[in-house]
Design an enzyme around this catalytic site. Structure first.
Site, PDB file in Angstrom:
ATOM      1  N   ASP A  45       3.432  -4.008  -2.365  1.00 28.38           N
ATOM      2  CA  ASP A  45       3.466  -3.177  -1.157  1.00 28.38           C
ATOM      3  C   ASP A  45       4.259  -1.892  -1.405  1.00 28.38           C
ATOM      4  O   ASP A  45       4.341  -1.032  -0.534  1.00 28.38           O
ATOM      5  CB  ASP A  45       3.987  -3.956   0.064  1.00 28.38           C
ATOM      6  CG  ASP A  45       5.383  -4.512  -0.135  1.00 28.38           C
ATOM      7  OD1 ASP A  45       5.975  -4.302  -1.206  1.00 28.38           O
ATOM      8  OD2 ASP A  45       5.884  -5.176   0.815  1.00 28.38           O
ATOM      9  N   SER A  46       4.790  -1.740  -2.637  1.00 27.43           N
ATOM     10  CA  SER A  46       5.338  -0.444  -3.063  1.00 27.43           C
ATOM     11  C   SER A  46       4.276   0.633  -2.945  1.00 27.43           C
ATOM     12  O   SER A  46       4.598   1.827  -2.966  1.00 27.43           O
ATOM     13  CB  SER A  46       5.847  -0.535  -4.508  1.00 27.43           C
ATOM     14  OG  SER A  46       4.877  -1.124  -5.337  1.00 27.43           O
ATOM     15  N   ASP A  84       0.819  -8.667  -2.949  1.00 28.12           N
ATOM     16  CA  ASP A  84       1.908  -8.829  -1.982  1.00 28.12           C
ATOM     17  C   ASP A  84       1.393  -9.162  -0.590  1.00 28.12           C
ATOM     18  O   ASP A  84       0.435  -8.523  -0.110  1.00 28.12           O
ATOM     19  CB  ASP A  84       2.701  -7.516  -1.870  1.00 28.12           C
ATOM     20  CG  ASP A  84       3.992  -7.537  -2.657  1.00 28.12           C
ATOM     21  OD1 ASP A  84       4.449  -8.636  -3.046  1.00 28.12           O
ATOM     22  OD2 ASP A  84       4.547  -6.452  -2.895  1.00 28.12           O
ATOM     23  N   LYS A 113       2.577 -12.888  -3.341  1.00 25.80           N
ATOM     24  CA  LYS A 113       4.046 -12.764  -3.398  1.00 25.80           C
ATOM     25  C   LYS A 113       4.581 -12.528  -1.991  1.00 25.80           C
ATOM     26  O   LYS A 113       3.976 -11.773  -1.226  1.00 25.80           O
ATOM     27  CB  LYS A 113       4.444 -11.614  -4.324  1.00 25.80           C
ATOM     28  CG  LYS A 113       5.979 -11.429  -4.427  1.00 25.80           C
ATOM     29  CD  LYS A 113       6.377 -10.516  -5.576  1.00 25.80           C
ATOM     30  CE  LYS A 113       6.280  -9.055  -5.267  1.00 25.80           C
ATOM     31  NZ  LYS A 113       7.097  -8.592  -4.125  1.00 25.80           N
ATOM     32  N   GLU A 115       8.494 -12.168   0.314  1.00 23.01           N
ATOM     33  CA  GLU A 115       9.947 -11.982   0.246  1.00 23.01           C
ATOM     34  C   GLU A 115      10.657 -13.002   1.123  1.00 23.01           C
ATOM     35  O   GLU A 115      10.174 -13.324   2.211  1.00 23.01           O
ATOM     36  CB  GLU A 115      10.305 -10.557   0.721  1.00 23.01           C
ATOM     37  CG  GLU A 115       9.731  -9.474  -0.186  1.00 23.01           C
ATOM     38  CD  GLU A 115      10.046  -8.059   0.297  1.00 23.01           C
ATOM     39  OE1 GLU A 115      10.857  -7.888   1.240  1.00 23.01           O
ATOM     40  OE2 GLU A 115       9.478  -7.114  -0.279  1.00 23.01           O
ATOM     41  N   GLU A 182      15.153  -8.961  -7.567  1.00 28.29           N
ATOM     42  CA  GLU A 182      15.277  -7.493  -7.513  1.00 28.29           C
ATOM     43  C   GLU A 182      16.727  -7.095  -7.228  1.00 28.29           C
ATOM     44  O   GLU A 182      17.342  -7.585  -6.262  1.00 28.29           O
ATOM     45  CB  GLU A 182      14.345  -6.938  -6.422  1.00 28.29           C
ATOM     46  CG  GLU A 182      14.428  -5.421  -6.305  1.00 28.29           C
ATOM     47  CD  GLU A 182      13.263  -4.792  -5.562  1.00 28.29           C
ATOM     48  OE1 GLU A 182      12.315  -5.498  -5.159  1.00 28.29           O
ATOM     49  OE2 GLU A 182      13.304  -3.554  -5.390  1.00 28.29           O
TER      50      GLU A 182
HETATM   51  O1  KIV Z   1       6.006  -4.000  -4.154  1.00 28.79           O
HETATM   52  C1  KIV Z   1       6.360  -4.040  -5.336  1.00 28.79           C
HETATM   53  O2  KIV Z   1       5.931  -3.255  -6.183  1.00 28.79           O
HETATM   54  C2  KIV Z   1       7.318  -5.064  -5.718  1.00 28.79           C
HETATM   55  C3  KIV Z   1       7.939  -4.958  -7.067  1.00 28.79           C
HETATM   56  C4  KIV Z   1       8.909  -3.852  -7.077  1.00 28.79           C
HETATM   57  C5  KIV Z   1       8.530  -6.229  -7.526  1.00 28.79           C
HETATM   58  O3  KIV Z   1       7.608  -5.939  -4.966  1.00 28.79           O
END
Ligand code: KIV
Length: 264
Positions: A45-46, A84, A113, A115, A182
């Site tokens: 989600d970056s 994500d 993934k 959090e 992280e």
């Molecule tokens: O969203 C993302 O790119 C991430 C990484 C920085 C681990 O969660």
């Protein structure tokens, strides 16, 4: 090259081979990453920051992740594809299961993934029971940036460190297959890595993790800000292909991250 799976990554942890992961959001970059033998690609989600230009990951939607994951999946001949679950898309096990199914069925993700620690244990257990591979994410959780009050290193005091170790163990016991750490001090990341059977993937968490992940735009030196733990691999006249290969080598040799790129 055989297609990598979560089994491959778990065996790599057991044998001590470091795991390399990069983010990607489109077919062309994902293809280069795949061809350079990186082990896994994360549609993170970056993308809210590096693709959409937002100040955080919070505006990213499930639809956004599916759109980018679909494109990336067409390039993943060898790499494992992780996607994500974005902000507020997994507030309870039912919603998480629904959205994880979308990432896998529509986005072709092979792992999702999310959090969070103890509050996500039930969700991780549900996902795992339904056959969804899960990568958990502890330490700095960017989706909680407003709750934390900034992008800050986590686990520096003894109590926080203990909670993080307990959370990591509980997530593994609930069925998590991998764990991103992280912005975590080196010693704590090592302790968690040594405690767990599943691989840990560090970003700003030191060389002792089972592997490393970076945001593609950060390691190519084209992000508007580069955190301390980032290395620009595109320096020294390298091509993009060479930069990605150099990242892979540096991860495998454990020469990245250097002490200057770590938190203590
Ligand atoms: O969203 C993302 O790119 C991430 C990484 C920085 C681990 O969660």
């Amino acid at each position: 090259m055989a297609k990598k799976t979560i089994r491959t990554l778990k065996k790599m942890k057991q044998s001590g081979e470091k795991i390399s992961v990069l983010t990607a959001y489109d077919f062309s970059f994902a293809k280069v990453i795949d061809e350079q033998d990186i082990d896994a690609i994360l549609v993170g989600d970056s993308l809210g920051m590096v693709i959409q230009g937002h100040e955080s990951t919070i505006p990213v939607t499930v639809e956004d992740i599916i759109y980018h994951s679909k494109a990336v999946s067409r390039a993943c001949a060898n790499t494992l594809l992780i996607a994500d679950l974005p902000f507020m898309s997994y507030t309870n096990p039912k919603q998480a299961t629904h959205n994880a199914a979308r990432l896998m069925q529509e986005g072709a993700a092979q792992m999702v993934k999310l959090e969070g620690g103890a509050p996500q244990v039930e969700t991780v257990s549900q996902l795992s029971h339904h056959g969804v591979p899960v990568c958990a994410h502890l330490g700095l959780q960017p989706q909680s940036v407003h709750k934390i009050g900034g992008y800050l290193v986590q686990g520096r005091d003894e109590e926080q460190a203990k909670y993080m170790i307990d959370d990591a163990t509980a997530l593994q016991d609930a069925g998590a297959d991998m764990l991103v750490l992280e912005c975590v001090p080196v010693d704590l990341a090592k302790k968690i890595t040594d405690t767990l059977e599943i691989p840990t993937i560090g970003i700003g968490a030191g060389r002792e993790c089972s592997g490393q992940v970076l945001v593609l735009q950060d390691m190519l030196g084209i992000s508007s800000h580069a955190p301390k733990f980032v290395q620009n691999f595109l320096q020294e006249g390298r091509t993009i292909q060479e930069a990605i290969a150099a990242f892979n080598t540096a991860v495998k040799e454990a020469s990245f991250p250097s002490d200057e790129q770590c938190f203590f």
